[in-house]
Write a protein that holds these residues in place. Structure first.
Motif, PDB file in Angstrom:
ATOM      1  N   GLY A 109       0.792  -1.230   0.000  1.00 13.66           N
ATOM      2  CA  GLY A 109       0.000   0.000   0.000  1.00 13.66           C
ATOM      3  C   GLY A 109       0.819   1.272   0.000  1.00 13.66           C
ATOM      4  N   THR A 110       2.148   1.131  -0.065  1.00 12.84           N
ATOM      5  CA  THR A 110       3.013   2.317  -0.056  1.00 12.84           C
ATOM      6  C   THR A 110       4.089   2.171  -1.132  1.00 12.84           C
ATOM      7  N   HIS A 111       4.923   3.202  -1.252  1.00  6.99           N
ATOM      8  CA  HIS A 111       6.101   3.131  -2.124  1.00  6.99           C
ATOM      9  C   HIS A 111       7.385   3.015  -1.308  1.00  6.99           C
ATOM     10  N   VAL A 112       7.268   2.580  -0.061  1.00  3.93           N
ATOM     11  CA  VAL A 112       8.439   2.465   0.822  1.00  3.93           C
ATOM     12  C   VAL A 112       9.138   1.140   0.534  1.00  3.93           C
ATOM     13  N   HIS A 113      10.274   1.211  -0.147  1.00  2.83           N
ATOM     14  CA  HIS A 113      11.041  -0.012  -0.459  1.00  2.83           C
ATOM     15  C   HIS A 113      11.874  -0.342   0.773  1.00  2.83           C
ATOM     16  N   TRP A 114      11.353  -1.293   1.542  1.00  2.00           N
ATOM     17  CA  TRP A 114      11.896  -1.545   2.868  1.00  2.00           C
ATOM     18  C   TRP A 114      13.330  -2.097   2.873  1.00  2.00           C
ATOM     19  N   PRO A 115      13.790  -2.843   1.849  1.00  2.00           N
ATOM     20  CA  PRO A 115      15.202  -3.265   1.918  1.00  2.00           C
ATOM     21  C   PRO A 115      16.167  -2.082   1.959  1.00  2.00           C
ATOM     22  N   THR A 116      15.883  -1.046   1.171  1.00  2.00           N
ATOM     23  CA  THR A 116      16.772   0.126   1.188  1.00  2.00           C
ATOM     24  C   THR A 116      16.664   0.851   2.521  1.00  2.00           C
ATOM     25  N   LEU A 117      15.448   0.900   3.069  1.00  2.00           N
ATOM     26  CA  LEU A 117      15.266   1.523   4.385  1.00  2.00           C
ATOM     27  C   LEU A 117      16.076   0.767   5.447  1.00  2.00           C
ATOM     28  N   ALA A 118      16.006  -0.570   5.389  1.00  2.00           N
ATOM     29  CA  ALA A 118      16.772  -1.373   6.352  1.00  2.00           C
ATOM     30  C   ALA A 118      18.270  -1.148   6.189  1.00  2.00           C
ATOM     31  N   VAL A 119      18.720  -1.072   4.937  1.00  2.00           N
ATOM     32  CA  VAL A 119      20.145  -0.815   4.687  1.00  2.00           C
ATOM     33  C   VAL A 119      20.547   0.554   5.245  1.00  2.00           C
ATOM     34  N   GLY A 120      19.676   1.541   5.077  1.00  2.00           N
ATOM     35  CA  GLY A 120      19.982   2.880   5.594  1.00  2.00           C
ATOM     36  C   GLY A 120      20.092   2.903   7.103  1.00  2.00           C
ATOM     37  N   LEU A 121      19.181   2.234   7.785  1.00  2.00           N
ATOM     38  CA  LEU A 121      19.227   2.204   9.253  1.00  2.00           C
ATOM     39  C   LEU A 121      20.458   1.450   9.737  1.00  2.00           C
ATOM     40  N   LEU A 122      20.751   0.306   9.076  1.00  2.00           N
ATOM     41  CA  LEU A 122      21.956  -0.442   9.449  1.00  2.00           C
ATOM     42  C   LEU A 122      23.218   0.367   9.187  1.00  2.00           C
ATOM     43  N   ALA A 123      23.217   1.106   8.088  1.00  2.00           N
ATOM     44  CA  ALA A 123      24.390   1.925   7.765  1.00  2.00           C
ATOM     45  C   ALA A 123      24.602   3.007   8.814  1.00  2.00           C
ATOM     46  N   ALA A 124      23.515   3.656   9.248  1.00  2.00           N
ATOM     47  CA  ALA A 124      23.648   4.700  10.263  1.00  2.00           C
ATOM     48  C   ALA A 124      24.198   4.120  11.565  1.00  2.00           C
ATOM     49  N   GLY A 125      23.659   2.960  11.974  1.00  2.00           N
ATOM     50  CA  GLY A 125      24.168   2.316  13.180  1.00  2.00           C
ATOM     51  C   GLY A 125      25.607   1.853  13.018  1.00  2.00           C
ATOM     52  N   GLY A 126      25.921   1.280  11.851  1.00  2.48           N
ATOM     53  CA  GLY A 126      27.275   0.801  11.606  1.00  2.48           C
ATOM     54  C   GLY A 126      28.299   1.931  11.592  1.00  2.48           C
ATOM     55  N   LEU A 127      27.930   3.051  10.991  1.00  5.15           N
ATOM     56  CA  LEU A 127      28.856   4.179  10.947  1.00  5.15           C
ATOM     57  C   LEU A 127      29.069   4.775  12.338  1.00  5.15           C
TER      58      LEU A 127
END
Length: 384
Positions: free
Chosen positions: A196-214
């Motif tokens: 029901g949305t245009h939120v591509h969750w794999p990229t969102l997950a990668v972004g959150l993991l990247a922020a935590g990893g950095l």
């Protein structure tokens, strides 16, 4: 310290978090006030504009997925820029690195046989293409001391024309009837979205993991320590035996690679084809500079600042539809926010203290200490 009559201006080594938050909120409020004058010049009531902006976003639950969708590329680009800025490499080229990542992902989607491996390979190609796009400015900075602000900015325009050439030339779709874009990606190369949305969750997950990893990298690893020391004091880093070229290059590759991931997410999660640069990115790479600046050196804070800018972008869309404002007004709105945020940096590096009326015969202006050593800490980390 400088004394001007009854007040003293003193350097602040490390401003408190509450003061940083207050100054940032004041800068955003000042930007909103200045934008009100802009809206008034267009013949619109600022009150009506801000009412429509809030009603179409924060007051409408249906707008939340759109805010989240626009926050994804801002998060990836912004978190990466935080690392580059901490190393004192002023990467203005996230826009071009995002487009390079989109090209790399498109190449995989169109020319590599589709299968369950498509999405991981597509992400890897996006990261590699974005990182590769940063190597020229990095080499010019490290090898020839060429200002990276100019070179990374120029690389943005090269990426833009590269995409235009590809979609009008060798990669133009075989069944697009004169339109300038590639063929649609095969289904295995489409990123899944939240229903029901245009939120591509794999990229969102990668972004959150990247922020935590950095954040972990900067706080707990040797490379993160070297990036922090290099950014705060290059001379101390040299005396400590830190390889400035290697450390800077690592920070730049990480930063640009994450921007490339953002580009891969946009083409594989939203458009499913490579098309005009203005459609792949609505200026996410440039707006990510604001995301990184607001985050003030903390990758995890970029999650919140990306959401804030995502709200600004969605508000701009609401203003365009509801009030028929041109998109250039939205760009000026973003520019005013960045202008006031940068202008408020002095308030973080210094403080004004009331000292009382000086005694008769005392000098009105007394300078003590060396001003050049004043600005350190968070505020100083953003200065060269």
């Amino acid at each position: 310290m400088k004394r001007l009559g009854p007040v003293a201006i003193e350097p602040v080594a490390a401003p408190s978090g509450a003061w940083v938050l207050a100054v940032s909120a004041g800068a955003v409020a000042a930007a909103l006030a200045a934008s009100a004058a802009l809206f008034w010049a267009f013949g619109l009531s600022p009150v009506a504009v801000y009412r429509a902006m809030f009603a179409g976003t924060l007051a409408d639950p249906r707008a939340a997925p759109e805010i989240l969708r626009q926050s994804i590329p801002l998060l990836l680009c912004g978190a990466g820029l935080v690392v580059a800025f901490r190393a004192q490499f002023w990467n203005i080229g996230a826009e071009g690195q995002l487009l390079a990542g989109a090209v790399g992902a498109t190449g995989v989607a169109l020319f590599v046989p589709a299968g369950p491996w498509s999405i991981p390979v597509l992400f890897a190609a996006g990261f590699a293409a974005g990182a590769a796009w940063s190597l020229v400015p990095a080499w010019l900075r490290l090898g020839l001391e060429v200002n990276e602000v100019i070179t990374t900015l120029m690389m943005n325009y090269i990426a833009l024309f590269l995409v235009e050439w590809l979609i009008h030339g060798p990669w133009k779709g075989t069944a697009v009837f004169g339109f300038a874009y590639t063929d649609t990606f095969p289904q295995p190369a489409w990123l899944p979205v939240i229903p029901g949305t245009h939120v591509h969750w794999p990229t969102l997950a990668v972004g959150l993991l990247a922020a935590g990893g950095l954040a972990f990298l900067l706080a707990r690893t040797r490379l993160g320590f070297e990036i922090r020391v290099l950014g705060q004091n290059p001379h101390a880093a040299r005396y400590a035996g830190i390889d400035a070229a290697r450390t800077t290059l690592a920070a730049v590759v990480l930063s640009a690679g994450l921007a490339g991931l953002a580009g891969a997410g946009e083409v594989a999660g939203i458009h499913h084809k490579l098309l005009s640069p203005s459609q792949v990115s609505a200026g996410y790479g440039y707006a990510a500079i604001i995301v990184a600046w607001l985050a003030r050196g903390h990758p995890l804070a970029a999650v919140l600042t990306a959401l804030f800018l995502g709200w600004i972008f969605t508000s701009g869309d609401v203003m365009k539809v509801a009030l028929q404002l041109p998109f250039q007004v939205t760009l000026m709105f973003n520019g005013l926010i960045l202008f006031f945020l940068i202008g408020s940096e002095r308030l973080l590096a210094y403080r004004v203290r009331w000292t009382g009326v000086p005694r008769a015969g005392a000098p009105a202006l007394v300078a003590a200490g060396n001003e050049s050593t004043a600005a350190t800490g968070v505020g100083g980390a953003h200065r060269r």
